[in-house]
Design a protein around this motif. Structure first.
Motif, PDB file in Angstrom:
ATOM      1  N   UNK A   1       0.895  -1.234  -0.069  1.00  0.00           N
ATOM      2  CA  UNK A   1      -0.047   0.016   0.006  1.00  0.00           C
ATOM      3  C   UNK A   1       0.976   1.515   0.122  1.00  0.00           C
ATOM      4  N   UNK A   2       1.795   1.239   0.857  1.00  0.00           N
ATOM      5  CA  UNK A   2       2.696   2.369   0.991  1.00  0.00           C
ATOM      6  C   UNK A   2       3.635   2.697  -0.547  1.00  0.00           C
ATOM      7  N   UNK A   3       4.092   1.406  -1.156  1.00  0.00           N
ATOM      8  CA  UNK A   3       4.758   1.470  -2.232  1.00  0.00           C
ATOM      9  C   UNK A   3       3.984   2.074  -3.291  1.00  0.00           C
ATOM     10  N   UNK A   4       2.756   1.517  -3.345  1.00  0.00           N
ATOM     11  CA  UNK A   4       1.697   2.136  -4.520  1.00  0.00           C
ATOM     12  C   UNK A   4       1.522   3.711  -4.158  1.00  0.00           C
ATOM     13  N   UNK A   5       1.394   4.013  -2.722  1.00  0.00           N
ATOM     14  CA  UNK A   5       1.197   5.509  -2.808  1.00  0.00           C
ATOM     15  C   UNK A   5       2.431   6.328  -3.132  1.00  0.00           C
ATOM     16  N   UNK A   6       3.683   5.835  -2.819  1.00  0.00           N
ATOM     17  CA  UNK A   6       4.946   6.618  -3.308  1.00  0.00           C
ATOM     18  C   UNK A   6       5.126   6.508  -4.751  1.00  0.00           C
ATOM     19  N   UNK A   7       4.568   5.429  -5.454  1.00  0.00           N
ATOM     20  CA  UNK A   7       4.789   5.465  -6.938  1.00  0.00           C
ATOM     21  C   UNK A   7       3.766   6.289  -7.648  1.00  0.00           C
ATOM     22  N   UNK A   8       2.700   6.447  -7.053  1.00  0.00           N
ATOM     23  CA  UNK A   8       1.569   7.570  -7.574  1.00  0.00           C
ATOM     24  C   UNK A   8       2.309   9.117  -7.390  1.00  0.00           C
TER      25      UNK A   8
END
Length: 337
Positions: A80-87
């Motif tokens: 979830x945190x990786x997806x947030x950072x990628x976005x």
């Protein structure tokens, strides 16, 4: 039919090259011309082809991620945190759940390398260094390992200081008066399990405390692993006063098994976990645990990946994140040290 770059150029009265420079910001274009191109693109609802753009720039703005399982709360929170950072950084994330199977890992790794992602994030317990090395070598793909994954010189590693985390756990138990302490952990061939195992023994030795061999139990890092580990501990002739468990998922399974056997936590057995997953605060009793900084792990991994994409290099580096103790109610104070 979708509008093409030629349609935009015709409507704006300019060349396709000028349209390309405006849309890709690759060369200065007079403000009036820039405005005409943007107005034409808007009127035609023109959307540049991501595939064509990536072929020209050799950059897809996409990252792949291999993860063992999203069912484990720790992995789910990190993803979830990786997806947030990628976005936030303008990247798409292609998530591949390997389910702990080497065959799926191989298949996904091949797919990601063929789909021309800009790099691969790895949080994958089943791996083969030669497999990953061969796959990324074909395209010189940047790879960042988030604690679990290959350890070759070609990758960057973002690691939790599990050795220190284990010391924090055992020292807290000792400070609360515990001397008879058990350990239930994951498979020792996996780096985090080995470091927590070593940290347990180091902390016990530094305190001058002995460890009973039957109280050291190797299992797996899942809920079921904790349940089976606790079952083995409860089968011992003598029980410890406290147990350090290798992660929160295992701790949840272990606490459930102990409570089903009539063991009161923490009155009869104190429990401390590792990871500080979201649910650990809602167990009964709330779980004392070691916080592995999941947001910082994701931020550092994505930032390291983008830095490596922008500035390619052959050798990797190791970045260590420091854990913290989170005190809740699952550890009973027998006496203060």
């Amino acid at each position: 039919m979708s509008a093409t770059i030629k349609d935009v150029a015709l409507l704006a009265g300019v060349s396709t090259t000028t349209v390309s420079h405006v849309l890709n910001k690759t060369r200065f274009v007079a403000p009036a011309t820039h405005e005409r191109v943007m107005r034409a693109a808007d009127e035609l609802h023109y959307a540049p082809s991501a595939v064509a753009r990536s072929l020209k720039s050799k950059n897809t703005k996409s990252l792949g991620m291999l993860v063992t399982t999203t069912l484990n709360p720790f992995f789910a929170e990190v993803v979830k945190e990786v997806e947030r950072q990628c976005y936030q950084q303008g990247y798409n994330l292609v998530l591949c759940n390997t389910d702990g199977e080497l065959e799926k890992t191989t298949s996904y790794l091949l797919m990601l390398s063929q789909k021309r992602v800009d790099g691969i994030l790895v949080m994958c317990s089943e791996y083969d260094d030669s497999l990953f090395g061969a796959a990324i070598g074909k395209r010189d793909l940047p790879m960042v390992v988030m604690d679990w994954g290959p350890s070759g010189d070609y990758v960057d590693r973002i690691q939790d200081n599990s050795l220190k985390g284990a010391h924090l756990a055992i020292n807290h138990l000792i400070e609360q008066g515990h001397r008879q302490i058990a350990y239930i952990g994951g498979p020792l061939e996996k780096l985090p399990a080995r470091q927590r195992y070593d940290g347990f023994f180091e902390a016990m030795a530094e305190a001058g405390l002995s460890v009973r061999p039957e109280w050291v139990i190797e299992s797996n890092f899942e809920f079921e692993g904790g349940r089976l580990g606790m079952r083995a501990l409860l089968a011992c002739e003598t029980l410890p006063s406290a147990v350090f468990i290798g992660n929160d998922a295992m701790a949840m399974g272990a606490m459930s098994e102990a409570q089903l056997a009539g063991i009161d936590i923490p009155a009869a057995l104190s429990v401390i976990g590792y990871d500080n997953c979201l649910y650990s605060a809602y167990l009964s009793p709330p779980l004392t645990t070691i916080d592995q900084p999941k947001r910082r792990l994701a931020e550092q991994a994505v930032a390291t990946m983008i830095e490596r994409i922008d500035n390619p290099r052959q050798t990797g580096r190791v970045i260590m994140l420091e854990p913290d103790l989170v005190i809740r109610s699952s550890v009973r104070a027998l006496s203060k040290k």
